[in-house]
Design a protein around this motif. Structure first.
Motif, PDB file in Angstrom:
ATOM      1  N   VAL A 205      23.057 -35.936  29.291  1.00  0.00           N
ATOM      2  CA  VAL A 205      24.346 -35.467  29.782  1.00  0.00           C
ATOM      3  C   VAL A 205      24.500 -35.970  31.219  1.00  0.00           C
ATOM      4  O   VAL A 205      23.742 -35.572  32.106  1.00  0.00           O
ATOM      5  N   GLU A 206      25.464 -36.844  31.401  1.00  0.00           N
ATOM      6  CA  GLU A 206      25.598 -37.579  32.656  1.00  0.00           C
ATOM      7  C   GLU A 206      26.868 -37.154  33.394  1.00  0.00           C
ATOM      8  O   GLU A 206      27.900 -36.882  32.780  1.00  0.00           O
ATOM      9  N   CYS A 207      26.779 -37.093  34.721  1.00  0.00           N
ATOM     10  CA  CYS A 207      27.960 -36.814  35.535  1.00  0.00           C
ATOM     11  C   CYS A 207      27.846 -37.588  36.854  1.00  0.00           C
ATOM     12  O   CYS A 207      26.856 -38.276  37.101  1.00  0.00           O
ATOM     13  N   ARG A 208      28.890 -37.479  37.683  1.00  0.00           N
ATOM     14  CA  ARG A 208      28.864 -38.174  38.964  1.00  0.00           C
ATOM     15  C   ARG A 208      27.851 -37.512  39.904  1.00  0.00           C
ATOM     16  O   ARG A 208      27.770 -36.276  39.972  1.00  0.00           O
ATOM     17  N   SER A 209      27.103 -38.323  40.624  1.00  0.00           N
ATOM     18  CA  SER A 209      26.072 -37.802  41.522  1.00  0.00           C
ATOM     19  C   SER A 209      26.661 -36.871  42.570  1.00  0.00           C
ATOM     20  O   SER A 209      26.030 -35.888  42.985  1.00  0.00           O
ATOM     21  N   GLY A 210      27.880 -37.159  43.029  1.00  0.00           N
ATOM     22  CA  GLY A 210      28.499 -36.358  44.078  1.00  0.00           C
ATOM     23  C   GLY A 210      29.235 -35.130  43.599  1.00  0.00           C
ATOM     24  O   GLY A 210      29.775 -34.364  44.412  1.00  0.00           O
ATOM     25  N   ASP A 211      29.278 -34.900  42.288  1.00  0.00           N
ATOM     26  CA  ASP A 211      29.990 -33.760  41.730  1.00  0.00           C
ATOM     27  C   ASP A 211      29.018 -32.592  41.591  1.00  0.00           C
ATOM     28  O   ASP A 211      28.469 -32.327  40.519  1.00  0.00           O
ATOM     29  N   ALA A 212      28.817 -31.873  42.709  1.00  0.00           N
ATOM     30  CA  ALA A 212      27.786 -30.831  42.749  1.00  0.00           C
ATOM     31  C   ALA A 212      28.065 -29.708  41.751  1.00  0.00           C
ATOM     32  O   ALA A 212      27.138 -29.174  41.131  1.00  0.00           O
ATOM     33  N   ARG A 213      29.335 -29.336  41.585  1.00  0.00           N
ATOM     34  CA  ARG A 213      29.664 -28.226  40.689  1.00  0.00           C
ATOM     35  C   ARG A 213      29.290 -28.556  39.251  1.00  0.00           C
ATOM     36  O   ARG A 213      28.626 -27.769  38.559  1.00  0.00           O
ATOM     37  N   THR A 214      29.711 -29.743  38.784  1.00  0.00           N
ATOM     38  CA  THR A 214      29.405 -30.117  37.405  1.00  0.00           C
ATOM     39  C   THR A 214      27.903 -30.289  37.212  1.00  0.00           C
ATOM     40  O   THR A 214      27.345 -29.878  36.184  1.00  0.00           O
ATOM     41  N   ARG A 215      27.241 -30.870  38.201  1.00  0.00           N
ATOM     42  CA  ARG A 215      25.791 -31.043  38.109  1.00  0.00           C
ATOM     43  C   ARG A 215      25.095 -29.695  37.944  1.00  0.00           C
ATOM     44  O   ARG A 215      24.171 -29.552  37.133  1.00  0.00           O
ATOM     45  N   GLU A 216      25.550 -28.700  38.693  1.00  0.00           N
ATOM     46  CA  GLU A 216      24.914 -27.385  38.618  1.00  0.00           C
ATOM     47  C   GLU A 216      25.156 -26.741  37.258  1.00  0.00           C
ATOM     48  O   GLU A 216      24.238 -26.175  36.647  1.00  0.00           O
ATOM     49  N   LEU A 217      26.374 -26.838  36.754  1.00  0.00           N
ATOM     50  CA  LEU A 217      26.683 -26.249  35.459  1.00  0.00           C
ATOM     51  C   LEU A 217      25.906 -26.932  34.336  1.00  0.00           C
ATOM     52  O   LEU A 217      25.288 -26.274  33.496  1.00  0.00           O
ATOM     53  N   VAL A 218      25.949 -28.268  34.324  1.00  0.00           N
ATOM     54  CA  VAL A 218      25.258 -29.020  33.274  1.00  0.00           C
ATOM     55  C   VAL A 218      23.748 -28.810  33.356  1.00  0.00           C
ATOM     56  O   VAL A 218      23.057 -28.759  32.332  1.00  0.00           O
ATOM     57  N   GLY A 219      23.236 -28.652  34.564  1.00  0.00           N
ATOM     58  CA  GLY A 219      21.797 -28.481  34.758  1.00  0.00           C
ATOM     59  C   GLY A 219      21.222 -27.270  34.041  1.00  0.00           C
ATOM     60  O   GLY A 219      20.017 -27.206  33.783  1.00  0.00           O
ATOM     61  N   ARG A 220      22.086 -26.321  33.670  1.00  0.00           N
ATOM     62  CA  ARG A 220      21.604 -25.130  32.966  1.00  0.00           C
ATOM     63  C   ARG A 220      21.193 -25.442  31.522  1.00  0.00           C
ATOM     64  O   ARG A 220      20.589 -24.611  30.850  1.00  0.00           O
ATOM     65  N   LEU A 221      21.520 -26.644  31.052  1.00  0.00           N
ATOM     66  CA  LEU A 221      21.145 -27.055  29.689  1.00  0.00           C
ATOM     67  C   LEU A 221      19.803 -27.801  29.655  1.00  0.00           C
ATOM     68  O   LEU A 221      19.349 -28.213  28.589  1.00  0.00           O
ATOM     69  N   GLU A 222      19.193 -27.964  30.808  1.00  0.00           N
ATOM     70  CA  GLU A 222      17.980 -28.788  30.907  1.00  0.00           C
ATOM     71  C   GLU A 222      16.804 -28.213  30.119  1.00  0.00           C
ATOM     72  O   GLU A 222      16.514 -27.012  30.158  1.00  0.00           O
ATOM     73  N   ASP A 223      16.108 -29.101  29.378  1.00  0.00           N
ATOM     74  CA  ASP A 223      14.845 -28.786  28.721  1.00  0.00           C
ATOM     75  C   ASP A 223      13.784 -29.663  29.379  1.00  0.00           C
ATOM     76  O   ASP A 223      13.749 -30.873  29.157  1.00  0.00           O
ATOM     77  N   SER A 224      12.933 -29.061  30.198  1.00  0.00           N
ATOM     78  CA  SER A 224      12.005 -29.845  31.015  1.00  0.00           C
ATOM     79  C   SER A 224      10.997 -30.617  30.175  1.00  0.00           C
ATOM     80  O   SER A 224      10.616 -31.748  30.533  1.00  0.00           O
ATOM     81  N   SER A 225      10.558 -30.055  29.054  1.00  0.00           N
ATOM     82  CA  SER A 225       9.607 -30.771  28.201  1.00  0.00           C
ATOM     83  C   SER A 225      10.262 -31.999  27.570  1.00  0.00           C
ATOM     84  O   SER A 225       9.656 -33.077  27.512  1.00  0.00           O
ATOM     85  N   ALA A 226      11.510 -31.833  27.104  1.00  0.00           N
ATOM     86  CA  ALA A 226      12.226 -32.971  26.523  1.00  0.00           C
ATOM     87  C   ALA A 226      12.398 -34.073  27.557  1.00  0.00           C
ATOM     88  O   ALA A 226      12.217 -35.256  27.258  1.00  0.00           O
ATOM     89  N   ARG A 227      12.744 -33.703  28.804  1.00  0.00           N
ATOM     90  CA  ARG A 227      12.910 -34.731  29.828  1.00  0.00           C
ATOM     91  C   ARG A 227      11.590 -35.448  30.107  1.00  0.00           C
ATOM     92  O   ARG A 227      11.568 -36.678  30.244  1.00  0.00           O
ATOM     93  N   SER A 228      10.495 -34.717  30.178  1.00  0.00           N
ATOM     94  CA  SER A 228       9.196 -35.359  30.437  1.00  0.00           C
ATOM     95  C   SER A 228       8.866 -36.383  29.362  1.00  0.00           C
ATOM     96  O   SER A 228       8.422 -37.499  29.663  1.00  0.00           O
ATOM     97  N   CYS A 229       9.095 -36.013  28.104  1.00  0.00           N
ATOM     98  CA  CYS A 229       8.823 -36.944  27.007  1.00  0.00           C
ATOM     99  C   CYS A 229       9.691 -38.190  27.110  1.00  0.00           C
ATOM    100  O   CYS A 229       9.210 -39.325  26.974  1.00  0.00           O
TER     101      CYS A 229
END
Length: 313
Positions: A205-229
Motif C-alpha cells: 500500500v503506497e502513498c506520497r512520502s510527504g502525506d503524513a496523514r495518509t501514511r499514519e492511517l495506512v500504517g495501521r494495516l502493517e504486518d511486520s512479519s510480512a514486511r520482513s519476509c
C-alpha cells in the motif's frame, strides 16, 4: 476518530481487473475498519493492462504500476494498492510503502483438467504460465511437460483449461484465494518443486512520502512479519539485478528460533530451459532481512546465477 478522518474521503487507485479491484476493496475495507476513514476506489489503466504482449516484451517490471504511481505523484489519488511482486525493486522518489498487510499463502497453484496433480499429467501435456520463473522451474522438473506462455486475467487463464485448449495452468494461489476460486485448484505446489516469486501473495500500500496523514492511517494495516519476509525476498531480487521477467524465486518464512522469531529464506535461479539451477538458503533475525537477502544473492552469484539468467529458452 478525528473530524478530518471522518469527513475526508481517501482516493485509492487500483487497476481495473477483478483481482486488483478485489485486493483494493479488501484494503479499503480494512482501512475503514481500522481508522473510520471513507475510501473511494479510483480505477487506473496501466500499460500492462492495455497490452496482450508477454511481460518480457513489455519491458518487465513496472508495467502494471507506473500509471498508478504517476497518479499518486500528481495528487489524483491518495494511495495505491499493488501486488507487491509487480513493483520494481528500486525506490520511487516521492513515494513510500506505508503498509504491507497480512500476506496470503505465497505458493503457486495448479489448475488442471480432470483434477490431476502435476505428477499425474502425462508427458507432452500443455501447461500455461506467463512467468519465466515458473517456465524454468517446471521444465527443470523433467516431467516432459510442454510449458507454453499465456497472458490474461485469472478467468481467461483457467478458461483455457476448461475449454480443452490447455491441460493445466499455474497461477498464484493468493489470487485464487482472494477471488474465492480455490475450489478450482487441483494441487498447491510444494516450494521444494516450484519456489514462489519474491513477494508473491503480498500487497504493498503506497502513498506520497510527504502525506503524513495518509501514511499514519495506512500504517495501521502493517504486518511486520510480512514486511520482513518481503524485504528479504526482494533484497535477493535487487542484488541479482533481476526483475519479474527473470527466472528468480525467493521465499521467506518466519519461524521460532533459539533466540526468538527467525527468518528462513530460500532462493533459486533456474535457466529458462530448465537445464540447470542454483539454490540456497540462509536464516537470521528479522531485523536483518535485507542483509540476509543480499548475502544469499551474493552466494547464488558466486555459483553462476548470472550465467543462468542469461540462458535463452
Amino acid at each position: 476518530m478525528t473530524a478530518s478522518t471522518a469527513t475526508t474521503t481517501l482516493r485509492l487507485g487500483t487497476r481495473g481487473s477483478a483481482l486488483a479491484r478485489t485486493q483494493s476493496q479488501t484494503v479499503a475495507d480494512a482501512l475503514t475498519a481500522a481508522t473510520g476513514a471513507a475510501v473511494e476506489l479510483v480505477p487506473i489503466v496501466t500499460e500492462g493492462d492495455r497490452s496482450r504482449a508477454a511481460i518480457q516484451q513489455l519491458g518487465g517490471t513496472g508495467v502494471f504500476v507506473a500509471a498508478l504511481r504517476d497518479a499518486l505523484l500528481a495528487g489524483e489519488i491518495d494511495l495505491a494498492v499493488h501486488s507487491y511482486k509487480d513493483l520494481p525493486t528500486a525506490v520511487q522518489p516521492g513515494l513510500t510503502i506505508a503498509a504491507v498487510p497480512g500476506r496470503e499463502d505465497p505458493r503457486d497453484a495448479l489448475v488442471a483438467r480432470d483434477g490431476l496433480t502435476l505428477g499425474e499429467l502425462p508427458p507432452g501435456s500443455t501447461v500455461g504460465t506467463g512467468a519465466p520463473r515458473r517456465v524454468a522451474q517446471l521444465r527443470a522438473l523433467g516431467l516432459g511437460l510442454d510449458v507454453v506462455p499465456i497472458r490474461g486475467n485469472v478467468d481467461t487463464r483457467m478458461g483455457r483449461v476448461s475449454s480443452g485448449d490447455l491441460d493445466a495452468v499455474v497461477l498464484a494461489r493468493a489470487g485464487l484465494s482472494r477471488l474465492g476460486r480455490l475450489d478450482a485448484v487441483t494441487e498447491t505446489l510444494d516450494p521444494l518443486q516450484v519456489l514462489p516469486a519474491p513477494a508473491q501473495g503480498a500487497l504493498a500500500v503506497e502513498c506520497r512520502s510527504g502525506d503524513a496523514r495518509t501514511r499514519e492511517l495506512v500504517g495501521r494495516l502493517e504486518d511486520s512479519s510480512a514486511r520482513s519476509c518481503v524485504v528479504a525476498e526482494r533484497s535477493v531480487l535487487a542484488t541479482l539485478e533481476a526483475g519479474c521477467s527473470a527466472p528468480v524465486a525467493a521465499y521467506a518464512e518466519v519461524a521460532e528460533g533459539d533466540a526468538g522469531p527467525e527468518l528462513f529464506l530460500r532462493a533459486s535461479v533456474t535457466a529458462i530451459d530448465g537445464s540447470d539451477a542454483v539454490r540456497g538458503s540462509v536464516s537470521g533475525p528479522l531485523p536483518d532481512a535485507a542483509a540476509l537477502g543480499r548475502a544469499l544473492a551474493a552466494e547464488l552469484l558466486d555459483r553462476g546465477a548470472a550465467e543462468l539468467m542469461a540462458v535463452d529458452a
